[in-house]
Every structure is written in C-alpha cells, then in structure tokens.
Design a protein around this motif. Structure first.
Motif, PDB file in Angstrom:
ATOM      1  N   PHE A 120       0.859  -1.189   0.000  1.00  0.00           N
ATOM      2  CA  PHE A 120       0.000   0.000   0.000  1.00  0.00           C
ATOM      3  C   PHE A 120       0.889   1.231   0.000  1.00  0.00           C
ATOM      4  O   PHE A 120       2.093   1.144   0.293  1.00  0.00           O
ATOM      5  CB  PHE A 120      -0.979  -0.003   1.181  1.00  0.00           C
ATOM      6  N   ALA A 121       0.304   2.355  -0.350  1.00  0.00           N
ATOM      7  CA  ALA A 121       1.104   3.573  -0.536  1.00  0.00           C
ATOM      8  C   ALA A 121       0.355   4.788  -0.012  1.00  0.00           C
ATOM      9  O   ALA A 121      -0.363   5.461  -0.755  1.00  0.00           O
ATOM     10  CB  ALA A 121       1.450   3.751  -2.013  1.00  0.00           C
ATOM     11  N   PRO A 122       0.498   5.122   1.278  1.00  0.00           N
ATOM     12  CA  PRO A 122      -0.090   6.354   1.811  1.00  0.00           C
ATOM     13  C   PRO A 122       0.719   7.565   1.364  1.00  0.00           C
ATOM     14  O   PRO A 122       1.811   7.415   0.801  1.00  0.00           O
ATOM     15  CB  PRO A 122      -0.010   6.139   3.323  1.00  0.00           C
ATOM     16  N   PRO A 123       0.225   8.764   1.605  1.00  0.00           N
ATOM     17  CA  PRO A 123       0.905   9.971   1.113  1.00  0.00           C
ATOM     18  C   PRO A 123       2.356  10.109   1.545  1.00  0.00           C
ATOM     19  O   PRO A 123       3.191  10.597   0.771  1.00  0.00           O
ATOM     20  CB  PRO A 123       0.044  11.100   1.688  1.00  0.00           C
ATOM     21  N   ASP A 124       2.703   9.683   2.765  1.00  0.00           N
ATOM     22  CA  ASP A 124       4.090   9.881   3.216  1.00  0.00           C
ATOM     23  C   ASP A 124       5.084   9.020   2.439  1.00  0.00           C
ATOM     24  O   ASP A 124       6.295   9.190   2.570  1.00  0.00           O
ATOM     25  CB  ASP A 124       4.207   9.599   4.721  1.00  0.00           C
ATOM     26  N   TRP A 125       4.569   8.100   1.613  1.00  0.00           N
ATOM     27  CA  TRP A 125       5.451   7.260   0.785  1.00  0.00           C
ATOM     28  C   TRP A 125       6.009   8.008  -0.419  1.00  0.00           C
ATOM     29  O   TRP A 125       7.053   7.628  -0.964  1.00  0.00           O
ATOM     30  CB  TRP A 125       4.666   6.031   0.301  1.00  0.00           C
ATOM     31  N   CYS A 126       5.362   9.085  -0.869  1.00  0.00           N
ATOM     32  CA  CYS A 126       5.648   9.674  -2.189  1.00  0.00           C
ATOM     33  C   CYS A 126       7.125   9.981  -2.422  1.00  0.00           C
ATOM     34  O   CYS A 126       7.664   9.672  -3.490  1.00  0.00           O
ATOM     35  CB  CYS A 126       4.810  10.937  -2.387  1.00  0.00           C
ATOM     36  N   HIS A 127       7.802  10.601  -1.472  1.00  0.00           N
ATOM     37  CA  HIS A 127       9.195  10.974  -1.736  1.00  0.00           C
ATOM     38  C   HIS A 127      10.082   9.743  -1.852  1.00  0.00           C
ATOM     39  O   HIS A 127      11.085   9.750  -2.570  1.00  0.00           O
ATOM     40  CB  HIS A 127       9.712  11.949  -0.673  1.00  0.00           C
ATOM     41  N   PHE A 128       9.711   8.659  -1.168  1.00  0.00           N
ATOM     42  CA  PHE A 128      10.440   7.404  -1.354  1.00  0.00           C
ATOM     43  C   PHE A 128      10.219   6.877  -2.771  1.00  0.00           C
ATOM     44  O   PHE A 128      11.137   6.331  -3.390  1.00  0.00           O
ATOM     45  CB  PHE A 128       9.962   6.350  -0.349  1.00  0.00           C
ATOM     46  N   GLY A 129       9.002   7.034  -3.273  1.00  0.00           N
ATOM     47  CA  GLY A 129       8.691   6.565  -4.615  1.00  0.00           C
ATOM     48  C   GLY A 129       9.519   7.263  -5.679  1.00  0.00           C
ATOM     49  O   GLY A 129       9.966   6.628  -6.649  1.00  0.00           O
ATOM     50  N   ASP A 142      -8.684  13.367  -7.509  1.00  0.00           N
ATOM     51  CA  ASP A 142      -8.992  13.577  -6.093  1.00  0.00           C
ATOM     52  C   ASP A 142      -8.937  15.070  -5.787  1.00  0.00           C
ATOM     53  O   ASP A 142      -7.858  15.659  -5.693  1.00  0.00           O
ATOM     54  CB  ASP A 142      -7.994  12.801  -5.228  1.00  0.00           C
ATOM     55  N   LYS A 143     -10.101  15.689  -5.628  1.00  0.00           N
ATOM     56  CA  LYS A 143     -10.179  17.145  -5.411  1.00  0.00           C
ATOM     57  C   LYS A 143     -10.301  17.506  -3.933  1.00  0.00           C
ATOM     58  O   LYS A 143     -10.552  18.663  -3.601  1.00  0.00           O
ATOM     59  CB  LYS A 143     -11.378  17.710  -6.173  1.00  0.00           C
ATOM     60  N   ALA A 144     -10.156  16.537  -3.044  1.00  0.00           N
ATOM     61  CA  ALA A 144     -10.325  16.788  -1.617  1.00  0.00           C
ATOM     62  C   ALA A 144      -9.224  17.707  -1.094  1.00  0.00           C
ATOM     63  O   ALA A 144      -8.053  17.532  -1.443  1.00  0.00           O
ATOM     64  CB  ALA A 144     -10.308  15.474  -0.841  1.00  0.00           C
ATOM     65  N   PRO A 145      -9.557  18.693  -0.264  1.00  0.00           N
ATOM     66  CA  PRO A 145      -8.538  19.588   0.311  1.00  0.00           C
ATOM     67  C   PRO A 145      -7.464  18.835   1.094  1.00  0.00           C
ATOM     68  O   PRO A 145      -6.294  19.209   1.054  1.00  0.00           O
ATOM     69  CB  PRO A 145      -9.358  20.505   1.229  1.00  0.00           C
ATOM     70  N   ALA A 146      -7.868  17.774   1.798  1.00  0.00           N
ATOM     71  CA  ALA A 146      -6.882  17.015   2.568  1.00  0.00           C
ATOM     72  C   ALA A 146      -5.843  16.380   1.644  1.00  0.00           C
ATOM     73  O   ALA A 146      -4.657  16.317   1.969  1.00  0.00           O
ATOM     74  CB  ALA A 146      -7.585  15.937   3.399  1.00  0.00           C
ATOM     75  N   THR A 147      -6.293  15.930   0.479  1.00  0.00           N
ATOM     76  CA  THR A 147      -5.361  15.364  -0.497  1.00  0.00           C
ATOM     77  C   THR A 147      -4.451  16.448  -1.055  1.00  0.00           C
ATOM     78  O   THR A 147      -3.239  16.267  -1.187  1.00  0.00           O
ATOM     79  CB  THR A 147      -6.129  14.681  -1.634  1.00  0.00           C
ATOM     80  N   ALA A 148      -5.053  17.586  -1.398  1.00  0.00           N
ATOM     81  CA  ALA A 148      -4.282  18.687  -1.983  1.00  0.00           C
ATOM     82  C   ALA A 148      -3.179  19.163  -1.042  1.00  0.00           C
ATOM     83  O   ALA A 148      -2.119  19.606  -1.492  1.00  0.00           O
ATOM     84  CB  ALA A 148      -5.206  19.840  -2.335  1.00  0.00           C
ATOM     85  N   LYS A 149      -3.413  19.024   0.250  1.00  0.00           N
ATOM     86  CA  LYS A 149      -2.444  19.532   1.218  1.00  0.00           C
ATOM     87  C   LYS A 149      -1.107  18.816   1.105  1.00  0.00           C
ATOM     88  O   LYS A 149      -0.045  19.446   1.165  1.00  0.00           O
ATOM     89  CB  LYS A 149      -3.021  19.387   2.628  1.00  0.00           C
ATOM     90  N   THR A 198      -6.479  24.612  -3.885  1.00  0.00           N
ATOM     91  CA  THR A 198      -7.301  23.730  -3.049  1.00  0.00           C
ATOM     92  C   THR A 198      -6.649  23.510  -1.695  1.00  0.00           C
ATOM     93  O   THR A 198      -7.331  23.495  -0.653  1.00  0.00           O
ATOM     94  CB  THR A 198      -7.506  22.370  -3.751  1.00  0.00           C
ATOM     95  N   ALA A 199      -5.332  23.355  -1.681  1.00  0.00           N
ATOM     96  CA  ALA A 199      -4.622  23.119  -0.424  1.00  0.00           C
ATOM     97  C   ALA A 199      -4.735  24.319   0.510  1.00  0.00           C
ATOM     98  O   ALA A 199      -4.801  24.161   1.736  1.00  0.00           O
ATOM     99  CB  ALA A 199      -3.154  22.808  -0.707  1.00  0.00           C
ATOM    100  N   SER A 200      -4.763  25.511  -0.058  1.00  0.00           N
ATOM    101  CA  SER A 200      -4.842  26.722   0.766  1.00  0.00           C
ATOM    102  C   SER A 200      -6.180  26.838   1.492  1.00  0.00           C
ATOM    103  O   SER A 200      -6.303  27.585   2.466  1.00  0.00           O
ATOM    104  CB  SER A 200      -4.611  27.961  -0.099  1.00  0.00           C
ATOM    105  N   LYS A 201      -7.166  26.078   1.024  1.00  0.00           N
ATOM    106  CA  LYS A 201      -8.495  26.105   1.660  1.00  0.00           C
ATOM    107  C   LYS A 201      -8.634  25.051   2.745  1.00  0.00           C
ATOM    108  O   LYS A 201      -9.650  25.008   3.445  1.00  0.00           O
ATOM    109  CB  LYS A 201      -9.580  25.885   0.604  1.00  0.00           C
ATOM    110  N   ALA A 202      -7.629  24.182   2.822  1.00  0.00           N
ATOM    111  CA  ALA A 202      -7.736  23.073   3.784  1.00  0.00           C
ATOM    112  C   ALA A 202      -7.571  23.576   5.218  1.00  0.00           C
ATOM    113  O   ALA A 202      -6.846  24.524   5.479  1.00  0.00           O
ATOM    114  CB  ALA A 202      -6.672  22.035   3.463  1.00  0.00           C
TER     115      ALA A 202
END
Length: 748
Positions: free
Chosen positions: A604-613, A642-649, A744-748
């Motif tokens: 599985f790949a949560p957001p904190d994985w991205c820089h490792f990827g 995925d347009k969710a603010p939490a994702t954009a953050k 979008t992130a600025s609205k989170a």
C-alpha cells in the motif's frame, strides 16, 4: 566427481500433474490458528546476534477500523526499526476461506547455504575450481582436511592474496600466520604449514594462473597479486602426466592427510535459474561414435552440408558462430559450452583442443564467472500433502539432535537456521510456496465477491481492501498489480526463507499470518539502507561483479551478525497466527519460517510514501530495472481525480517537485536538439510506448522518439537523430494543474 549425499525435504507427497482432483482437506485443528500471549524477550536480549526486538502494537477495535491512519500514527516510532508487529484487537479473527481440498501450489527449491552471500561466494569458488580441474582431466576432487575439518579453500586464497601472493608468503614464512587466520593451531596439526602450502599450490594456484591468463586485461591486472604463474615455482607434489602442462591433479597433496580423511567436494551444483527447454538433438542421428561423443557438438549433423552451410544459415544459428573468431564453418570442430551454450572452434581455444572432451566443457568466461543465481521450481502440492512433508522433515531433523518428537524451541530453530545458512559443507534443501497470486489461487480472507455477507469481507484491515482504501494512492491505479494491489500467498516449511529485499517502489507492505508455526523477521530501517547495501557489496564483491543488480533479485542472505558488526541496525520479531507485520518504505527485511504456515501479503502507498517513490524510480533508472508502474502517472491521476482539500495539502509539494523535474527534462531535450519538433498529444499511450528503451524508466509525461518506430527514449538517452518530443501535457497545462492543487490546499 564424487557425489555427496544431500538431505532434501522432498518425497513422493507432491500432487501429480494432470486434472485437478480433490485432496484431503487440511485439518485446521492440526495447525495453530491463535498466538500465545506475547512475552517480550529479556533485556539484555538473548536472541542470536544480540538483536533487539522490533516494536509491537495493540490497536483497539475502533483504531483497527482505520488501519492506515493507525499505521500513520505509529510510524514516527515504528519506522526506526524498519518493521513492526501489530496484534489486532481481541475478537478480530477472520475465517480462513480457501478451499483446502482444491488449493494447489508449486514451490521453490531453496538450498540454505547457497542463499547466504559469503557462503555462496565460497561455494561458487569451489564450483569453479571443481569445473576447472575436472575439465583438465581429473574429475575426482577431494578437499584436504586439517584438524578433522576441510580446509576452506576460498578463505585460504583470500588470506594468501592479502599477504602478497604465494611466493611472498613462502619467502616470508607466513603459512603459520595464515593457518591462524583459518583458526588452526600448531598444537592441533603439526603439519599445518605444509598442508596449507600444498593445498594452495596443487588446487588453487593452477586455477588462479588460468584466471590471470584468461580474464580481460584490466581484470588480470587487478588480480596479479592473487594469481601467480606456476612457472618458476618448485612443485612439492607430483603432477599427473595426463594433465596439460602447468596443471595439477586434484588428488590429495602429498603433505596432506590421507585421502580417507579428505572431504568429498560438494556435488556439481545445479543452476538455480529456471532454464528454457533444452535444445533437442533428436533430428541429428549420429552415424558413428565420432559424431555422437557429446551433445556439446553443434546441433547440426556432421555432414558435408553442415560444414558447407551458407552464411545465411550460419547467421541464423548462433551456435554455428565461433565466439573467438566470429566465423562459422568447421561445425565438426565446433564445441558448445555447457554454461552459455555458445560455440567455440576447438582450434581457436588457447591452447587448442585436439579432441572433443568426454565430460562437461566450459569456456573461459563461464569457468571464471559461473551462473547467475535464482531458485528452481519445485513440486506441486495440496496443503495436506505439504503439511505431511513439513511436519515429517522438522520432526526428523530435530529428533536427530535429541529433541523428543522434534519439538525444539523457537530460539533453537533460529540458531539452527543460521548455522545451516552459514555452513559451507552441509547442504540442506527445503521448499517454499512463495509469491502465489491470490487472483489465481484465491485469498485466505473472505471477499465481497465470494463471501458478500461475511462481516470481514468489507473490513478495512482485510488485505484485499487495504491497497484501495481512501488513504492509499493505489486506488488511483486502474490495473491490478499482482503482489502490490492484489495479495500474494506464502506457504512455508521449516527453514524456508525470504531473502533481504525492500519492496517494489519502496512501498509499504503488510503481511498477515492466517495459521501455522512462527515466522521470524529481520528488519533494517530506511536510515540504514545505504549502509546495508555498502556492507553487502563489501562482503560479497564477487557476487555483485557477477550480478550487479543482486539486491533486486531477492536471492541473497547475509547474517545479521555480520551486518551489526559493520554498523547496520538490525531488529527482529516473531510473527504468529493472527498477527500482522508491517514493513516501512525502503526498509530491507528478510526472515524464515519455523514450520508449516500460511501467510498473505500486499502493498500500500499512503501519502508519506511519495518521496520514497521518487527516489526509487530514479534508482530503477540508474540500474535499468523495469518499474512496476509510472510514479508520475500516479501523481497526475491523483491530482486530476482527487479534489479533496486534505489530499491537496500533501499533494501540493509532490506537484511542485514533479513540475520542476519534468520541465527540466524537457529543457534538456530542447538544449540537446534545438530543432526537434515538439508534439502535444493529450491522450495516454500503451505502457510500451512510454518506456525508455535504454533505461526502462517510464516517461509518461514526455518522450523523445522518431517516426520510424514506436520505441522512445528519455531526454538522458536521446541522440541527435531523434525527430520529436512528444508531450502528454504542455508546460502550461502542468502549471495549471499544480496551481489548482495549490489553491485547493490553501483552503484546507
């Protein structure tokens, strides 16, 4: 060559090939389905190598309804170990849902001492020595003994090399010192110096001289200190007149103990690769003994037609071209190497061969390099037949060591495992049902398709659901990636092992044991990954020379003790039925099974994985390893879907990094070829049309190519002849998408 009995965990219990028939159902009462209460090990630790235990966590029922959020909470502490154990809340017990009467699987054969890096290097060297001397007319190879144990010829070679070579060691009288380096003493063996000297002179030096002569010039120069010419060295044991000039029999050296004290050489080692079907020689009916002496002769019958075949025919048959003179013809003199299966004229060899050998023959390249290592395919089993094999093997193995009914403690099994892995002369073969696709065999968990009413089918901690939870980026991948998005199954037996590796694309993994005996894990945190890799390369440089991508192959163990001694942080844990093990990004891990068990794993790949990827994609590019998916495509798909603010953050940083990296690559392409035609093509292409033909990296966002072919390259591997730069998104489109995520992130 003399054969050595090899204990094998194989018998006639495998299911025969043919139509699938129902086997006896596995008696679930005969396997452990629950774990005993956890009892932390003593402090200081008593585990082998003094290893500390990795952390263990106990989520509540509420916490375990959101497994990825729970793993995110424990990550700051758990990732320091690289691995951790999670004991689910009491009462969380999904049923085992495979039909054990129809479940069939094939195993992999594992020779324990061939998997340990330094032991395999040793065995490889012995194998090369044995091939060399057998090829020169002496198939009987006995390893001389000192103090009732075989001389470690590989270590003897290293010790002599470290002291400047045979002549310098002899001149400075260093043989006793070398003996101490091999853990011998004069009190134990009064003839130590002579025995070691003769073992080197008679067995090692002829091969080392051969290496110096046949390795490329650069390699030969590097090995001058370890490879002296036999010329000028007074021989202390008579050579066999049947050998070529300068070679020595592998018969027991004169100053060594008598032959009945010698250790037979290990048996001829089988290739661990799953080989292609052997070439058939059925169409070549030999007309005389001269034409049938060996199937190493060219597959072409020795007739006038074969000798005078056209250039076109010769070109179509790679075995009909000599690797030395690069010409065809003289097929009656064409010798086929048993290693690389390439042709060599007997008169092109140095020295030329007058006759076709009656035993296996290897070219100089194969005598020096050997073969890449991998696992052979084993038999097919049902769970009940494999259980009989596993239980019988473990019972017999430990009864021989004095344990009633073979019931040994976990600590005893662990110590015995590492003893066998590190043993040069004791070979044990076991089997492992590893990497079995649940899409083919079914999952041990209930699934919504098969068990829609089962409450565990939709549970977030069901391994079939974890990869596509809202917190995992894999839900944005449209295709099933077996082993990453679709679980794999693992059926273990005593001592079966999984070698050091980290996960594809440095992702997380989660492993659940459905039932059975303990599985021991070893973990190295990402912070120590580079030190681990450096230690591996320093410990077994010969293996990396042979297989530069060794760390990607999942076929090598190295003792945690050696790693710890070199400053690598290693922790351990014991996984039991009903427990999870999580591995963190870039964390190397390995382990083994204590007996018959069944586990299931997925990535599985949560957001904190991205820089490792991103780091892993760059590493794959450097090693030309085929990636499993396109990292850039995954980030872009997430940004668009995925347009969710939490994702954009969290995605905002990834988009900025992607934009900088991609526009930099495009600028490089335009700089290298200012007149190149830029084409915007706003549609996705098949994977093979967005993969660099040189480094194999996915180049989803832009490709450099030519109209004459579908093959493309990245800007790092472009040539002046490339005609176009094809863009999936324009620079402006990429900036707009990045800006949208930022807003979008600025609205989170």
């Amino acid at each position: 060559m003399m054969k050595q009995a090899v204990p094998r965990a194989t018998d006639s219990l495998a299911t025969p090939p043919g139509p699938v028939q129902k086997a006896p159902a596995l008696d679930m009462a005969s396997v452990a389905t629950t774990a005993p209460q956890e009892t932390p090990r003593s402090n200081p630790p008593t585990r082998i190598f003094g290893l500390q235990d990795a952390p263990c966590y106990y989520p509540t029922a509420k916490e375990w309804m959101e497994p990825l959020k729970y793993i995110e909470r424990i990550r700051p502490d758990a990732e320091k170990a690289g691995i951790c154990k999670i004991v689910p809340p009491e009462g969380w017990k999904p049923p085992f849902c495979l039909d054990t009467e129809v479940f069939r699987f094939k195993t992999r054969l594992q020779r324990l001492n061939s998997m340990e890096g330094q032991t395999r290097t040793n065995l490889n060297y012995l194998d090369q020595l044995c091939k060399f001397h057998r090829q020169h007319g002496h198939p009987v190879f006995k390893i001389p003994q000192l103090d009732k144990r075989p001389i470690d010829l590989f270590l003897l070679r290293k010790e002599v090399t470290a002291r400047g070579g045979f002549q310098k060691v002899t001149a400075t009288k260093k043989w006793a010192e070398i003996g101490r380096g091999l853990n011998y003493t004069r009190k134990q063996c009064t003839s130590m110096s002579n025995a070691l000297k003769n073992a080197y002179l008679n067995i090692i030096m002829p091969y080392e001289s051969y290496l110096a002569k046949h390795k490329p010039a650069t390699a030969a120069a590097a090995s001058d200190s370890s490879s002296e010419s036999v010329a000028g060295v007074k021989r202390e044991a008579s050579s066999d007149s049947g050998m070529e000039s300068g070679q020595t029999s592998l018969a027991t050296p004169a100053a060594s103990p008598p032959s009945h004290h010698d250790t037979p050489a290990p048996p001829a080692r089988r290739s661990k690769r799953i080989k292609k079907d052997p070439t058939s020689y059925a169409d070549s009916t030999p007309s005389s003994p001269a034409t049938s002496r060996s199937n190493r002769l060219s597959a072409e019958p020795v007739t006038t037609k074969a000798i005078t075949e056209t250039d076109a025919e010769a070109e179509a048959n790679p075995k009909a071209i000599c690797e030395l003179c690069h010409e065809g013809g003289h097929l009656d003199k064409m010798l086929i190497c048993d290693g690389c299966e390439l042709g060599h004229h007997t008169f092109c060899l140095n020295p030329p061969l007058q006759h076709i050998p009656k035993t296996d023959w290897y070219c100089a390249k194969c005598l020096i390099a050997g073969e890449d290592f991998g696992f052979e395919e084993g038999e097919e089993y049902s769970l009940s037949s494999f259980q009989q094999k596993c239980d019988s093997f473990k019972k017999e193995w430990f009864e021989k060591q004095g344990y009633v009914d073979g019931k040994a403690s976990e600590d005893t099994v662990e110590r015995e495992f590492w003893r066998l892995v590190e043993s040069t002369f004791e070979t044990v073969e076991v089997e492992y049902g590893a990497d079995l696709h649940s899409s083919q065999h079914g999952s041990g968990f209930p699934t919504t398709k098969r068990d829609p009413k089962n409450k565990y089918s939709n549970h977030p901690s069901n391994l079939n659901n974890i990869p596509v939870l809202s917190d995992s980026l894999f839900r944005h991948i449209n295709s099933d990636i077996s082993g990453m998005m679709v679980p794999w199954l693992y059926v273990g037996m005593c001592f079966s092992t999984f070698c050091w590796h980290n996960e594809d694309h440095y992702t997380y993994s989660i492993n659940y044991m459905h039932w059975g005996e303990t599985k021991t894990w070893y973990g190295i945190p990402a912070s120590d990954a580079l030190q681990f890799e450096e230690t591996m390369k320093q410990s077994v440089p010969e293996l990396f020379e042979q297989q530069p991508d060794l760390l990607f192959q999942l076929v090598t163990m190295l003792s945690p003790g050696r790693l710890v001694a070199n400053g690598v942080k290693v922790l351990a844990l014991d996984q039991r039925p009903g427990q999870f093990v999580v591995t963190f990004p870039q964390a190397y891990h390995a382990g083994f099974n204590h007996g018959f068990n069944f586990a299931e794993a997925v990535n599985f790949a949560p957001p904190d994985w991205c820089h490792f990827g991103v780091e892993c994609a760059q590493r794959y590019k450097e090693h030309r390893k085929h990636p499993v998916f396109s990292h850039d495509e995954l980030i872009m798909t997430t940004a668009l879907e995925d347009k969710a603010p939490a994702t954009a953050k969290w995605l905002e940083h990834e988009m900025v990094e992607l934009l900088e990296r991609e526009t930099g690559q495009r600028s490089l392409a335009l700089k290298r070829s200012p007149s190149i035609r830029v084409v915007h093509e706003g549609v996705d292409r098949p994977e093979e049309e967005v993969q660099c033909m040189h480094c194999n990296s996915y180049i989803y966002l832009s490709q450099v190519g030519c109209n004459c072919t579908n093959k493309v390259v990245c800007s790092d591997h472009m040539e002046e002849s490339e005609r176009f730069l094809r863009l999936r998104y324009t620079d402006d489109e990429l900036r707009q998408i990045s800006q949208r995520v930022h807003t979008t992130a600025s609205k989170a």
